[in-house]
Design a protein around this motif. Structure first.
Motif, mmCIF file in Angstrom:
data_model
loop_
_atom_site.group_PDB
_atom_site.id
_atom_site.type_symbol
_atom_site.label_atom_id
_atom_site.label_comp_id
_atom_site.label_asym_id
_atom_site.label_seq_id
_atom_site.Cartn_x
_atom_site.Cartn_y
_atom_site.Cartn_z
ATOM 1 N N LEU A 151 0.847 -1.184 0.000
ATOM 2 C CA LEU A 151 0.000 0.000 0.000
ATOM 3 C C LEU A 151 0.884 1.237 0.000
ATOM 4 C CD1 LEU A 151 -1.522 -2.267 1.997
ATOM 5 C CD2 LEU A 151 -3.198 -0.441 2.120
ATOM 6 N N THR A 152 0.561 2.206 -0.830
ATOM 7 C CA THR A 152 1.256 3.478 -0.760
ATOM 8 C C THR A 152 0.830 4.197 0.522
ATOM 9 O OG1 THR A 152 -0.489 4.462 -2.124
ATOM 10 C CG2 THR A 152 1.518 3.750 -3.254
ATOM 11 N N ASP A 167 1.188 17.100 -2.210
ATOM 12 C CA ASP A 167 1.620 15.710 -2.112
ATOM 13 C C ASP A 167 2.837 15.650 -1.193
ATOM 14 O OD1 ASP A 167 2.468 13.116 -2.395
ATOM 15 O OD2 ASP A 167 2.765 13.199 -4.567
ATOM 16 N N THR A 168 2.693 15.035 -0.025
ATOM 17 C CA THR A 168 3.803 14.951 0.924
ATOM 18 C C THR A 168 4.577 13.635 0.801
ATOM 19 O OG1 THR A 168 2.408 14.058 2.697
ATOM 20 C CG2 THR A 168 2.607 16.460 2.550
ATOM 21 N N HIS A 169 4.202 12.807 -0.177
ATOM 22 C CA HIS A 169 4.930 11.559 -0.424
ATOM 23 C C HIS A 169 5.391 11.486 -1.885
ATOM 24 C CE1 HIS A 169 3.287 10.336 3.424
ATOM 25 N NE2 HIS A 169 2.053 10.323 2.959
ATOM 26 N N ILE A 188 -2.352 -1.490 -3.491
ATOM 27 C CA ILE A 188 -3.461 -0.557 -3.281
ATOM 28 C C ILE A 188 -2.865 0.836 -3.153
ATOM 29 C CG2 ILE A 188 -5.305 0.157 -1.705
ATOM 30 C CD1 ILE A 188 -5.611 -2.822 -0.955
ATOM 31 N N ASP A 189 -3.236 1.732 -4.048
ATOM 32 C CA ASP A 189 -2.687 3.085 -4.048
ATOM 33 C C ASP A 189 -3.482 3.955 -3.069
ATOM 34 O OD1 ASP A 189 -1.340 5.392 -4.569
ATOM 35 O OD2 ASP A 189 -1.621 5.353 -6.743
ATOM 36 N N LEU A 190 -3.225 3.731 -1.794
ATOM 37 C CA LEU A 190 -3.953 4.450 -0.748
ATOM 38 C C LEU A 190 -3.614 5.941 -0.768
ATOM 39 C CD1 LEU A 190 -5.880 4.358 1.636
ATOM 40 C CD2 LEU A 190 -3.961 3.689 3.105
ATOM 41 N N GLN A 191 -2.422 6.278 -1.198
ATOM 42 C CA GLN A 191 -2.050 7.687 -1.315
ATOM 43 C C GLN A 191 -2.992 8.408 -2.273
ATOM 44 O OE1 GLN A 191 1.927 8.354 -2.759
ATOM 45 N NE2 GLN A 191 1.757 10.574 -2.665
ATOM 46 N N LYS A 192 -3.182 7.852 -3.439
ATOM 47 C CA LYS A 192 -4.067 8.479 -4.426
ATOM 48 C C LYS A 192 -5.511 8.507 -3.936
ATOM 49 C CE LYS A 192 -5.605 8.250 -9.261
ATOM 50 N NZ LYS A 192 -7.012 8.463 -8.880
ATOM 51 N N ASP A 196 -7.508 11.931 -3.257
ATOM 52 C CA ASP A 196 -8.736 12.224 -4.003
ATOM 53 C C ASP A 196 -9.874 12.590 -3.052
ATOM 54 O OD1 ASP A 196 -7.485 11.741 -6.399
ATOM 55 O OD2 ASP A 196 -8.318 9.723 -6.673
ATOM 56 N N LEU A 197 -9.960 11.875 -1.939
ATOM 57 C CA LEU A 197 -11.008 12.161 -0.961
ATOM 58 C C LEU A 197 -10.802 13.533 -0.324
ATOM 59 C CD1 LEU A 197 -13.450 11.357 0.741
ATOM 60 C CD2 LEU A 197 -11.895 10.163 2.305
ATOM 61 N N LEU A 198 -9.553 13.859 0.024
ATOM 62 C CA LEU A 198 -9.278 15.156 0.642
ATOM 63 C C LEU A 198 -9.582 16.296 -0.323
ATOM 64 C CD1 LEU A 198 -5.947 14.477 2.590
ATOM 65 C CD2 LEU A 198 -8.299 14.387 3.420
ATOM 66 N N ARG A 199 -9.233 16.124 -1.577
ATOM 67 C CA ARG A 199 -9.544 17.163 -2.574
ATOM 68 C C ARG A 199 -11.059 17.362 -2.698
ATOM 69 N NH1 ARG A 199 -5.534 14.356 -5.767
ATOM 70 N NH2 ARG A 199 -3.572 15.524 -5.833
ATOM 71 N N LYS A 200 -11.771 16.243 -2.681
ATOM 72 C CA LYS A 200 -13.224 16.312 -2.808
ATOM 73 C C LYS A 200 -13.843 17.069 -1.631
ATOM 74 C CE LYS A 200 -17.319 13.355 -3.255
ATOM 75 N NZ LYS A 200 -17.797 11.934 -3.341
#
Length: 262
Positions: A151-152, A167-169, A188-192, A196-200
């Protein structure tokens, strides 16, 4: 040999009455069912995933609600620890302890990066070593017949003055994706997903996912807290649900063992 013939042979050998032997056989079968192997999902990572002490509440690692998602045939064993990087997790013997009980058919969810990537922390791990450590987790998991999943690192809440999420990573997230590709590991790209959720949600509403409290709002944080890395209960559940959704999309056998209440 079928069950009927086995019972007949046991009757002749033990000279037990039919009813008595039947009771013993049924008891043995019931015991075997109770002792059936359960699949374990091991979780290794840092404070964003880890179980928290009572005194840290409402801070919640996203691994904490994860065990609610599966039926009784699955055990979730969260070994993530605050402040750990891939290097310190190995050096402290924590990975060795996982390997002691890791068995064929188990899973290992691997999420590091937050502490590896900060040069000022004692847990700092250079990029080359970080990649090598991820490959160690993958290779040794596979040697046990278990399934590794990379997982990222989950996003930090860091918006600039214009409302743009930073992006802090930028280095360690892509390193996870690269390792997953090179090793042909489910990822699983948890970073993305989390970004995406935070931007939303945006700069203001996204705060409701993190451990953010005003002075006097909670006895554990009498002076208040503004934490943009660690989650509250809502944030942890949202992250865990995103991981679960992606895990099911990987079409692995574990996806057949979700809790019937979901």
């Amino acid at each position: 040999m079928n069950t009927h013939k086995w019972i007949q042979n046991m009757q002749r050998y033990l000279r037990w009455p039919n009813v008595g032997l039947t009771i013993v056989v049924m008891a043995c079968m019931s015991f075997c069912l109770l002792m059936q192997h359960k699949t374990t999902i091991y979780m290794i990572g840092d404070s964003t995933m880890a179980d928290k002490s009572v005194k840290a509440y409402p801070e919640t690692g996203w691994g904490m609600p994860f065990h609610y998602f599966f039926d009784s045939t699955v055990v979730v064993d969260n070994r993530a620890q605050n402040g750990r990087s891939t290097r310190t997790f190995i050096e402290e013997g924590r990975w060795k302890d996982v390997l002691k009980t890791l068995t064929k058919g188990d899973y290992v969810l691997i999420e590091f990066g937050h502490n590896d990537e900060v040069p000022t922390k004692r847990s700092y791990t250079p990029p080359e070593a970080f990649t090598a450590n991820l490959k160690t987790f993958v290779e040794q998991t596979r040697e046990k017949g278990a399934i590794p999943i990379l997982l990222t690192p989950v996003a930090r809440r860091h918006f600039d003055s214009t409302g743009m999420l930073i992006d802090t990573h930028p280095v360690y997230g892509p390193l996870v994706l690269q390792t997953a590709k090179e090793e042909a590991v489910p990822c699983i790209d948890l970073q993305k997903l989390s970004m995406d959720l935070l931007r939303k949600l945006g700069p203001e509403r996204s705060a409701m996912l993190y451990n953010q409290l005003e002075p006097g709002e909670h006895p554990h944080y009498p002076k208040g807290v503004k934490d943009n890395t660690h989650f509250n209960e809502l944030g942890a559940r949202k992250m865990a649900e995103m991981v679960l959704h992606e895990l099911c999309k990987l079409d692995l056998p574990i996806g057949q063992h979700l809790s019937p209440k979901r």
